[in-house]
Design a protein around this motif. Structure first.
Motif, PDB file in Angstrom:
ATOM      1  N   ARG A  74       0.848  -1.193   0.000  1.00 44.23           N
ATOM      2  CA  ARG A  74       0.000   0.000   0.000  1.00 44.23           C
ATOM      3  C   ARG A  74       0.886   1.246   0.000  1.00 44.23           C
ATOM      4  O   ARG A  74       1.878   1.283   0.727  1.00 44.23           O
ATOM      5  N   ILE A  75       0.495   2.242  -0.752  1.00 44.85           N
ATOM      6  CA  ILE A  75       1.287   3.476  -0.831  1.00 44.85           C
ATOM      7  C   ILE A  75       1.318   4.188   0.524  1.00 44.85           C
ATOM      8  O   ILE A  75       2.319   4.776   0.918  1.00 44.85           O
ATOM      9  N   HIS A  77      -0.262   3.297   4.735  1.00 47.83           N
ATOM     10  CA  HIS A  77      -0.835   2.240   5.583  1.00 47.83           C
ATOM     11  C   HIS A  77      -0.328   0.856   5.178  1.00 47.83           C
ATOM     12  O   HIS A  77      -1.064  -0.132   5.241  1.00 47.83           O
ATOM     13  N   ARG A 114      -8.676  -3.916  10.015  1.00 48.11           N
ATOM     14  CA  ARG A 114      -7.217  -3.815   9.802  1.00 48.11           C
ATOM     15  C   ARG A 114      -6.703  -2.525  10.435  1.00 48.11           C
ATOM     16  O   ARG A 114      -7.204  -1.444  10.152  1.00 48.11           O
ATOM     17  N   VAL A 148     -13.508   3.471   7.059  1.00 48.82           N
ATOM     18  CA  VAL A 148     -12.042   3.496   6.936  1.00 48.82           C
ATOM     19  C   VAL A 148     -11.508   4.703   7.700  1.00 48.82           C
ATOM     20  O   VAL A 148     -11.368   5.796   7.151  1.00 48.82           O
ATOM     21  N   GLY A 149     -11.242   4.488   8.969  1.00 51.18           N
ATOM     22  CA  GLY A 149     -10.899   5.608   9.833  1.00 51.18           C
ATOM     23  C   GLY A 149      -9.486   5.541  10.378  1.00 51.18           C
ATOM     24  O   GLY A 149      -8.678   4.698   9.987  1.00 51.18           O
ATOM     25  N   ALA A 160      -8.507  16.908  -0.715  1.00 49.98           N
ATOM     26  CA  ALA A 160      -7.783  15.763  -1.274  1.00 49.98           C
ATOM     27  C   ALA A 160      -6.617  16.190  -2.164  1.00 49.98           C
ATOM     28  O   ALA A 160      -5.633  15.467  -2.309  1.00 49.98           O
ATOM     29  N   PHE A 163      -3.193  15.671  -0.632  1.00 46.54           N
ATOM     30  CA  PHE A 163      -2.775  14.386  -0.036  1.00 46.54           C
ATOM     31  C   PHE A 163      -1.423  13.899  -0.562  1.00 46.54           C
ATOM     32  O   PHE A 163      -0.542  13.542   0.230  1.00 46.54           O
ATOM     33  N   PHE A 340     -10.130  -1.837   1.378  1.00 44.58           N
ATOM     34  CA  PHE A 340     -11.132  -0.948   1.974  1.00 44.58           C
ATOM     35  C   PHE A 340     -11.400   0.231   1.041  1.00 44.58           C
ATOM     36  O   PHE A 340     -10.565   0.594   0.211  1.00 44.58           O
ATOM     37  N   LEU A 356     -12.263  16.375   1.409  1.00 47.88           N
ATOM     38  CA  LEU A 356     -11.268  15.314   1.611  1.00 47.88           C
ATOM     39  C   LEU A 356     -11.928  13.965   1.336  1.00 47.88           C
ATOM     40  O   LEU A 356     -11.387  13.113   0.630  1.00 47.88           O
ATOM     41  N   ARG A 360     -11.247  10.987  -1.538  1.00 45.18           N
ATOM     42  CA  ARG A 360     -11.011   9.585  -1.179  1.00 45.18           C
ATOM     43  C   ARG A 360     -11.915   8.666  -1.994  1.00 45.18           C
ATOM     44  O   ARG A 360     -11.547   7.538  -2.295  1.00 45.18           O
ATOM     45  N   SER A 363     -10.001   7.730  -4.876  1.00 48.33           N
ATOM     46  CA  SER A 363      -8.657   7.163  -4.716  1.00 48.33           C
ATOM     47  C   SER A 363      -8.604   5.669  -4.410  1.00 48.33           C
ATOM     48  O   SER A 363      -7.703   4.961  -4.857  1.00 48.33           O
ATOM     49  N   TYR A 364      -9.555   5.176  -3.633  1.00 49.33           N
ATOM     50  CA  TYR A 364      -9.373   3.815  -3.101  1.00 49.33           C
ATOM     51  C   TYR A 364      -9.562   2.724  -4.149  1.00 49.33           C
ATOM     52  O   TYR A 364      -8.832   1.739  -4.150  1.00 49.33           O
ATOM     53  N   THR A 367      -6.439   2.806  -6.360  1.00 49.75           N
ATOM     54  CA  THR A 367      -5.225   2.186  -5.812  1.00 49.75           C
ATOM     55  C   THR A 367      -5.310   0.660  -5.862  1.00 49.75           C
ATOM     56  O   THR A 367      -4.308  -0.023  -6.076  1.00 49.75           O
ATOM     57  N   GLN A 368      -6.506   0.110  -5.714  1.00 51.04           N
ATOM     58  CA  GLN A 368      -6.625  -1.367  -5.762  1.00 51.04           C
ATOM     59  C   GLN A 368      -6.274  -1.882  -7.151  1.00 51.04           C
ATOM     60  O   GLN A 368      -5.792  -3.005  -7.301  1.00 51.04           O
TER      61      GLN A 368
END
Ligand code: HDE
Length: 712
Positions: A74-75, A77, A114, A148-149, A160, A163, A340, A356, A360, A363-364, A367-368
């Motif tokens: 992961r970039i 986390h 996680r 996702v906190g 965003a 980021f 997530f 923000l 997100r 983004s998620y 990224t996957q």
């Protein structure tokens, strides 16, 4: 057929079926094509000492698979640990939301959680000073809901767009890839000191929250304001909180540094072992619910992720409990491949315009695609919805679903119009019908401009010992920076938050607080905007102190799963040992025998005891408390070990509970403990009751100012 995710009361067979798990016991070894293997130690060769043959498909398959075992980490986390469990609702919230998760009281919704650090690589140490990710995947009957906190209620930035800049600044510097998993370097402080919106979350990162004692002892926050939507289409704003039943506790920075060297997997191991031993961690879910009409009631903007809503202004309503009761079977398949996404929501939950959060949402999934390599990542067992999935999405790499029939489009008649659409009343998703009427602008709302009042509120809300830790953290981090102009800018900003804080840090790092700073300091403004609107602005004081922001609580925490070291050698007094052990274990604490040699030792009664850790292989920083039973021979042997004294001195320095029973007083007198005779967590009598009481308070922080000179 409706699939079912495992809850703790489902059969193992059912779980395996859904999760696609494989147990190899009693099975022959095969190739990936199912051919039984006869020899797994030697490649195929032209003669025993001859060249290897290309036709060896068994060797090629094994090596090829190995060559491709790693996927991009992961970039952010990258370093994480996870567990399975379930969420149970206390009360029906249908007045606010139609989500089954929040309306079906008593139903157990399976979850996978996680925890992570943000900045470090996958193999970095657990006790880095960092924000912790706290990502919860709810497998609800109506689809996946991901909360996702993080373990802080606010984030570093408001939009965003910033980021990548934030993350580039905190990651190792690009020329030499130094430092790993650490924020104490120039690029990070360069950014933080120029981007004043970061200051609030940064202050949390400098507090004890960033070095938790355990992942099980952290709060979690959804951070953004979301919406809840009920059956009438009415909306309420909501912020999500997780409150740990074990309390919120941290280690000291000195411990964190030592733990990172002695056991970089400290948090991962702690979570794993607690679950293996049946000490299932639990959190209560709390909601801050705000009616639509109160959107503009506060002196900050609900859409600003750098602001928290003090619990004094909107109380947290406890609505349910999450329990983590099962470790993953396979780290890669579950913890690494879980994907997530804050955009995974279910009917009854919706987004707000928090800029923000909006970023997100893009983004998620994106990224996957590079991390897991295919839009079919939702088919991996850990990501699979338990609600049936039917749509006209098809194909792509690693597709595992075998869709039947000819129609992969809608509308269709060939497939009988299926899959069909659902009315809202039948569970179809609907968005809140928010009125939008505005110009298209690239700008930040003026209501986001106060960057100083909440960091000041946070600092004011800390206890004296928490403030000391925070001052120490700022002094350490700025002390590690090399560029004076950056450090000066930080001091200038800290001075606007709290002058006493800035003064202490300034004294520690040996740099004066500047009166003025040249150049713009608020990156929110665009090139054409007026620089006079930049921060620092005037502090607002709408609340003097918020108790929820401090970890300093009068209430004792359960001691279940706390680690207690008992220092002993041959001949230790069984009576005192047993009394303490029994009392501690009755409360669920773990008593670990630490001895100069490993193996088995015998007590005064000649009984044999298995040593849990050899003194040379363990460290004081792994334990929450120490007791040393009486026994002349045992005490004499311990007294000969330099490590014994170091162990005790560290326990004293880290404000831990410690008991010297009978003759063990000799060790007290050989160590720095002799200077703490009146300390409320240093004992010399044989009563475990007070020892447990002190342990339940985590640490005796009042001791800390007197430990400065302890040289360990
Ligand atoms: Fe993330 N974040 N994030 N983040 N985030 C990722 O997604 C991103 C933000 C958080 O255990 C990535 O699958 C952007 C806030 C957690 O797998 C990535 C922005 C919060 C996790 C990403 C944010 C978070 C991530 C990396 C600003 C707290 C770990 C791998 C707009 C509310 C989840 C991945 C896990 C992970 C992007 C801001 C929490 C790159 C662009 C705010 C806990 O997509």
């Amino acid at each position: 057929m409706k699939k079912d995710m495992p809850t703790s009361n489902q059969s193992a067979k059912q779980k395996d079926l859904v999760r696609n798990t494989l147990d190899s016991s009693d099975k022959p070894m095969t190739t990936d094509q199912g051919v039984k293997i006869n020899n797994d130690a030697n490649s195929l060769k032209a003669g025993e000492r001859g060249a290897s043959l290309l036709e060896d498909f068994i060797l090629r398959e094994k090596i090829t698979h190995f060559d491709h075992e790693r996927i991009p980490e992961r970039i952010v986390h990258a370093r994480g640990s996870a567990a399975h469990g379930f969420f149970e609702l206390y009360e029906d919230l249908s007045a606010y939301t139609r989500a089954g998760l929040f309306t079906k009281v008593g139903q157990k919704t399976p979850v996978f959680v996680r925890f992570s650090t943000v900045a470090g690589s996958k193999g970095s140490a657990d006790l880095a000073r960092d924000i912790r990710g706290f990502a919860v995947k709810f497998y609800t009957d109506e689809g996946i809901f991901d909360l996702v906190g993080n373990n802080t209620p606010v984030f570093f930035i408001q939009d965003a767009m910033k980021f990548p800049d934030l993350i580039h600044s905190v990651k190792p510097e690009p020329d030499n890839e130094i430092p790993q998993a650490a924020s104490a370097h120039d690029t990070f402080y360069d950014f933080v000191s120029l981007a004043t919106e970061t200051l609030h979350n940064h202050m949390w990162a400098m507090s004890d929250r960033a070095i938790p004692r355990s992942l099980r002892m952290m709060e979690g926050f959804g951070i953004h304001t979301f919406r809840l939507l009920n059956n009438h289409g009415e909306s309420h704003f909501v912020r999500f909180h997780w409150k740990p039943d074990l309390g919120v506790h941290s280690v000291t920075w000195d411990e964190a540094v030592k733990i990172n060297g002695a056991d970089p997997d400290f948090h991962r191991r702690d979570l794993w072992e607690a679950i293996e031993q049946g000490h299932f961690p639990t959190w209560e879910l709390g909601l801050q619910i705000i009616p639509e009409e109160d959107e503009h009631r506060f002196e900050f903007d609900l859409l600003d992720a750098t602001k928290l809503i003090p619990e004094e202004l909107v109380p947290v309503r406890i609505v349910g409990k999450m329990t983590l009761d099962r470790n993953p079977d396979n780290f890669f398949a579950e913890t690494e491949q879980v994907a997530f996404h804050p955009g995974h929501i279910v009917p009854g939950i919706d987004f707000t315009n928090d800029p923000l959060l909006q970023g997100r949402l893009f983004s998620y999934t994106d990224t996957q695609l590079s991390r897991l390599g295919s839009p079919n990542f939702h088919e991996l067992p850990i990501n699979r919805s338990i609600a049936e999935v039917n749509n006209n999405q098809r194909d792509a790499q690693m597709r595992t679903t075998i869709n039947k029939g000819k129609a992969a489009y809608h509308p269709n008649s060939i497939g009988g119009g299926c899959p069909f659409l659902s009315k809202i009343a039948d569970g179809g998703f609907n968005s809140y019908e928010e009125r939008v009427d505005s110009k298209k602008v690239r700008a930040r709302s003026a209501s986001f401009k106060d960057h100083f009042s909440q960091p000041a509120l946070f600092y004011r809300s800390l206890s004296a010992w928490e403030k000391e830790h925070l001052i120490g953290a700022y002094s350490f981090e700025l002390g590690k920076c090399q560029i004076d102009a950056i450090k000066s800018r930080m001091l200038y900003l800290l001075n606007h938050i709290d002058s006493s804080l800035a003064k202490r840090v300034s004294d520690n790092i040996g740099l004066a607080i500047p009166k003025k700073i040249e150049g713009p300091m608020n990156m929110n403004i665009g090139a054409d905007e007026d620089p006079s609107t930049q921060q620092p602005g005037k502090l607002k004081n709408y609340l003097e102190r918020s108790a929820a922001l401090s970890q300093d609580k009068e209430k004792p925490s359960p001691i279940a799963s706390r680690q207690v070291a008992v220092l002993v050698d041959h001949g230790f007094d069984m009576k005192g040992f047993e009394k303490f052990k029994k009392a501690l274990e009755a409360e669920g604490a773990s008593v670990k025998i630490v001895s100069p040699s490993g193996g088995i030792i015998s007590c005064s009664q000649g009984m044999k005891h298995k040593v849990d850790a050899q003194l040379s292989t363990t460290e004081s920083v792994f334990y929450d408390a120490v007791f040393i039973p009486c026994g002349e021979k045992s005490v004499a042997s311990l007294a000969e070990q330099g490590k014994t004294i170091k162990f005790i001195n560290e326990a004293i320095k880290h404000c831990k509970t410690i008991a010297f029973l009978g003759k063990a007083v000799k060790l007290r007198d050989l160590s720095v403990a002799k200077d703490f005779l009146d300390d409320k967590a240093v004992f010399t009598d044989g009563s475990p009751k007070d020892f447990i009481k002190a342990l339940a308070m985590h640490r005796n922080w009042e001791r800390e100012p007197h430990t400065v000179k302890i040289a360990v």
